[in-house]
Design an enzyme around this catalytic site. Structure first.
Site, PDB file in Angstrom:
ATOM      1  N   ASN A 219       0.897  -1.354  -0.050  1.00 56.31           N
ATOM      2  CA  ASN A 219      -0.039   0.064   0.051  1.00 56.31           C
ATOM      3  C   ASN A 219       0.773   1.300  -0.026  1.00 56.31           C
ATOM      4  OD1 ASN A 219       0.588   0.963   2.867  1.00 56.31           O
ATOM      5  ND2 ASN A 219      -0.144  -1.276   3.131  1.00 56.31           N
ATOM      6  N   ASP A 288      -4.595  -6.443   4.878  1.00 50.30           N
ATOM      7  CA  ASP A 288      -5.529  -7.212   5.415  1.00 50.30           C
ATOM      8  C   ASP A 288      -5.625  -8.657   4.966  1.00 50.30           C
ATOM      9  OD1 ASP A 288      -6.628  -5.502   7.344  1.00 50.30           O
ATOM     10  OD2 ASP A 288      -7.846  -4.460   5.767  1.00 50.30           O
ATOM     11  N   PHE A 333      -5.325   3.339  14.526  1.00 53.50           N
ATOM     12  CA  PHE A 333      -5.186   4.424  13.286  1.00 53.50           C
ATOM     13  C   PHE A 333      -6.478   3.845  12.674  1.00 53.50           C
ATOM     14  CE2 PHE A 333      -2.511   8.074  12.506  1.00 53.50           C
ATOM     15  CZ  PHE A 333      -1.753   7.998  13.628  1.00 53.50           C
ATOM     16  N   LYS A 351     -12.029  -3.303  18.294  1.00 56.98           N
ATOM     17  CA  LYS A 351     -10.556  -3.793  18.741  1.00 56.98           C
ATOM     18  C   LYS A 351     -10.267  -3.351  20.250  1.00 56.98           C
ATOM     19  CE  LYS A 351      -9.349  -3.472  14.013  1.00 56.98           C
ATOM     20  NZ  LYS A 351      -8.116  -3.335  13.090  1.00 56.98           N
TER      21      LYS A 351
HETATM   22  O1  PMT Z   1       2.755   6.363   6.559  1.00 58.02           O
HETATM   23  P1  PMT Z   1       2.237   7.392   5.923  1.00 58.02           P
HETATM   24  O2  PMT Z   1       2.532   7.518   4.580  1.00 58.02           O
HETATM   25  O3  PMT Z   1       2.439   8.858   6.828  1.00 58.02           O
HETATM   26  O4  PMT Z   1       0.524   7.378   6.025  1.00 58.02           O
HETATM   27  C1  PMT Z   1      -0.015   7.237   7.131  1.00 58.02           C
HETATM   28  C2  PMT Z   1      -1.291   6.320   7.371  1.00 58.02           C
HETATM   29  C3  PMT Z   1      -2.266   7.001   6.382  1.00 58.02           C
HETATM   30  C4  PMT Z   1      -0.914   5.097   6.783  1.00 58.02           C
HETATM   31  C5  PMT Z   1      -1.655   6.534   8.905  1.00 58.02           C
HETATM   32  O5  PMT Z   1      -2.016   7.751   9.205  1.00 58.02           O
HETATM   33  C6  PMT Z   1      -2.962   5.576   9.046  1.00 58.02           C
HETATM   34  O6  PMT Z   1      -3.929   5.925   8.946  1.00 58.02           O
HETATM   35  N1  PMT Z   1      -2.556   4.185   9.375  1.00 58.02           N
HETATM   36  C7  PMT Z   1      -3.479   2.894   9.430  1.00 58.02           C
HETATM   37  C8  PMT Z   1      -3.950   2.474   8.070  1.00 58.02           C
HETATM   38  C9  PMT Z   1      -4.660   1.314   8.301  1.00 58.02           C
HETATM   39  O7  PMT Z   1      -4.357   0.519   7.791  1.00 58.02           O
HETATM   40  O8  PMT Z   1      -5.756   1.645   8.776  1.00 58.02           O
HETATM   41  P2  PMT Z   1      -7.035   0.337   8.909  1.00 58.02           P
HETATM   42  O9  PMT Z   1      -8.496   1.172   9.188  1.00 58.02           O
HETATM   43  O10 PMT Z   1      -6.866  -0.604   7.983  1.00 58.02           O
HETATM   44  O11 PMT Z   1      -6.654  -0.203  10.086  1.00 58.02           O
HETATM   45  C10 PMT Z   1      -7.080   0.004  11.584  1.00 58.02           C
HETATM   46  C11 PMT Z   1      -5.955  -0.427  12.620  1.00 58.02           C
HETATM   47  O12 PMT Z   1      -5.763  -1.618  12.932  1.00 58.02           O
HETATM   48  C12 PMT Z   1      -4.655   0.413  12.245  1.00 58.02           C
HETATM   49  O13 PMT Z   1      -4.121   0.912  13.648  1.00 58.02           O
HETATM   50  C13 PMT Z   1      -3.707  -0.934  11.781  1.00 58.02           C
HETATM   51  O14 PMT Z   1      -2.509  -0.705  12.215  1.00 58.02           O
HETATM   52  C14 PMT Z   1      -4.461  -2.008  12.598  1.00 58.02           C
HETATM   53  N2  PMT Z   1      -4.494  -3.256  11.960  1.00 58.02           N
HETATM   54  C15 PMT Z   1      -5.006  -3.334  10.687  1.00 58.02           C
HETATM   55  C16 PMT Z   1      -5.285  -4.432   9.950  1.00 58.02           C
HETATM   56  C17 PMT Z   1      -4.362  -5.674  10.580  1.00 58.02           C
HETATM   57  N3  PMT Z   1      -4.460  -6.736  10.016  1.00 58.02           N
HETATM   58  N4  PMT Z   1      -3.642  -5.486  11.630  1.00 58.02           N
HETATM   59  C18 PMT Z   1      -3.747  -4.448  12.272  1.00 58.02           C
HETATM   60  O15 PMT Z   1      -3.147  -4.133  13.309  1.00 58.02           O
END
Ligand code: PMT
Length: 407
Positions: A219, A288, A333, A351
């Site tokens: 990504n 994911d 995030f 979570k």
């Molecule tokens: O790195 P940059 O270019 O500065 O960009 C920053 C960012 C946009 C990546 C950052 O600000 C951000 O939003 N990070 C989370 C991105 C994300 O994957 O969001 P999500 O909604 O898919 O996941 C939610 C949370 O669960 C996140 O904290 C993620 O780390 C966590 N997660 C998600 C999937 C997974 N399998 N395991 C996880 O721990």
């Protein structure tokens, strides 16, 4: 920054006093309590009534005024002040302050106050450049007073040169910046005291899921947000573990750095460090799904169609939410392209997080691979704090400040 600040404005006898009316108006509109002291000379240029209407308070024009609001003591305003601003400041007031005179309400207030004093000189350029005036300004600066230098231009006395009082907007910005910097410094010191010695774990950048030896599913995460969070924590004295997917950024000096490729690798290291961690902030964009059958050799493009079967990756953050012990703080995030608050709130609950940082990654200059971000902070208590567009480095400090309130 100026909300409820008590700003005492001293107006002395110069034509630029009319600009001070606008300054008082701006300060009041920004939430400050503004009290005006006028010297006798000032009253020849602007009426006391004007300042009373604009400031919303009685104006002090003499040591012997009976202004009930200030309980009459002649040093009441000096004690109340968060800042004293003298605009315009004539050569006469500069000289009086330099020798410590206290023969009217303004000089008495200046002598009695412990608040910072900002002096905004405005006068004829010969008077301004006169060694006597320059020496007086030097004395005031040496004593720690702030001096906003006059501008050059056409002067009321018909000449041109240095001596024009800066516009009200410029003086206002100077005052606002002064308080903003002071606040920032104070916030940083508080944060430093609270974060010092804490064990924190930050994840950053995107994971990569291999397809074959040369290709992967990835990504756009650069790591900028997560690295900024890790760096701020290091600077505040925390023991930082930074677990990062591939990134071109230099990890912050002082952090324990663990580079990983895939979500499962990230999970393994996160789980290893989690038991003795005080705070986890998961800024990483974790894939994911992963490819079920990773090809041993580079896939050839012989077929018109290639079907990859993907398996769901473990949700690391969700697992941490289940393992979390009392006292441990978990921050996630949410990168969303629609229904930002609704989806972020769902993740916060599902979570078992203490806070979630929601970023709408469709907004320009926000989200992936930008130096700035536009975020909303959602708390477990249902609070939503919307922050303006800011650099990721600045946001990192604000996120830590909010996290520290949870500890
Ligand atoms: O790195 P940059 O270019 O500065 O960009 C920053 C960012 C946009 C990546 C950052 O600000 C951000 O939003 N990070 C989370 C991105 C994300 O994957 O969001 P999500 O909604 O898919 O996941 C939610 C949370 O669960 C996140 O904290 C993620 O780390 C966590 N997660 C998600 C999937 C997974 N399998 N395991 C996880 O721990």
């Amino acid at each position: 920054m100026l909300q409820d600040k008590n700003i005492i404005i001293g107006v002395t006898g110069g034509i630029a006093a009319y600009k001070t009316v606008e300054l008082v108006s701006r300060l009041r509109k920004s939430g400050a309590n503004v009290h005006v002291i006028m010297t006798q000379g000032a009253q020849n240029f602007v009426t006391e009534l004007t300042f009373r209407e604009i400031s919303g308070h009685p104006v002090v024009t003499s040591m012997w005024d009976r202004v009930q609001e200030f309980k009459v003591e002649h040093i009441a305003l000096a004690q109340l002040a968060d800042m004293v601003v003298i605009a315009p400041a004539t050569a006469n007031i500069l000289a009086k302050m330099a020798i410590g005179m206290a023969d009217d309400m303004l000089t008495t207030t200046v002598l009695a106050t412990k608040a910072p004093v900002l002096v905004v000189p405005a006068m004829n350029s010969n008077m301004y450049t006169n060694p006597a005036t320059q020496q007086n300004i030097g004395i005031l600066k040496d004593r720690g007073m702030l001096v906003l230098e006059p501008a050059s231009g056409h002067l009321a006395c018909g000449t041109a040169g240095i001596g024009r009082m800066p516009e009200a907007a410029e003086i206002f910005d100077y005052i606002a910046n002064y308080f903003a910097e002071g606040r920032e410094q104070q916030d940083r010191e508080e944060l430093l005291a609270k974060l010092k010695g804490k064990k924190v774990l930050v994840t950053a950048a995107g994971t990569r899921e291999p397809i074959d030896p040369v290709r992967y599913i990835g990504n756009r995460s650069s790591g900028k947000m997560g690295y900024a969070i890790a760096e701020a924590a290091v600077k505040c004295g925390a023991k930082v573990v930074l677990i990062s997917g591939p990134s071109s950024l230099q990890p912050p000096a002082g952090a324990e750095f663990i580079p990983v490729e895939s979500a499962r690798e990230m999970r393994q290291h996160v789980l290893e460090h989690f038991p003795n961690t005080d705070v986890v902030i998961k800024a990483a964009a974790v894939a994911d799904y992963r490819v079920r059958d990773v090809a041993e050799n580079k896939i050839k493009k012989d077929d018109e169609e290639l079907v990859l079967v993907l398996d769901k990756n473990p949700d690391i953050l969700k697992e941490l939410g289940q393992l979390k012990k009392p006292g441990q703080i978990l921050v996630g995030f949410a990168a969303e392209t629609q229904n930002l608050l609704q989806y972020a709130k769902g993740k916060l609950e599902k979570k078992n997080l203490d806070m979630i940082v929601a970023n709408d990654v469709t907004k320009p200059q926000a989200g992936f691979n930008t130096d700035t971000n536009l975020i909303k902070l959602l708390g477990r208590d249902g609070s939503v704090e919307e922050l303006p567009l800011m650099s990721k480095k600045e946001l990192a400090y604000i996120i830590w400040q909010r996290v520290m309130k949870l500890l």
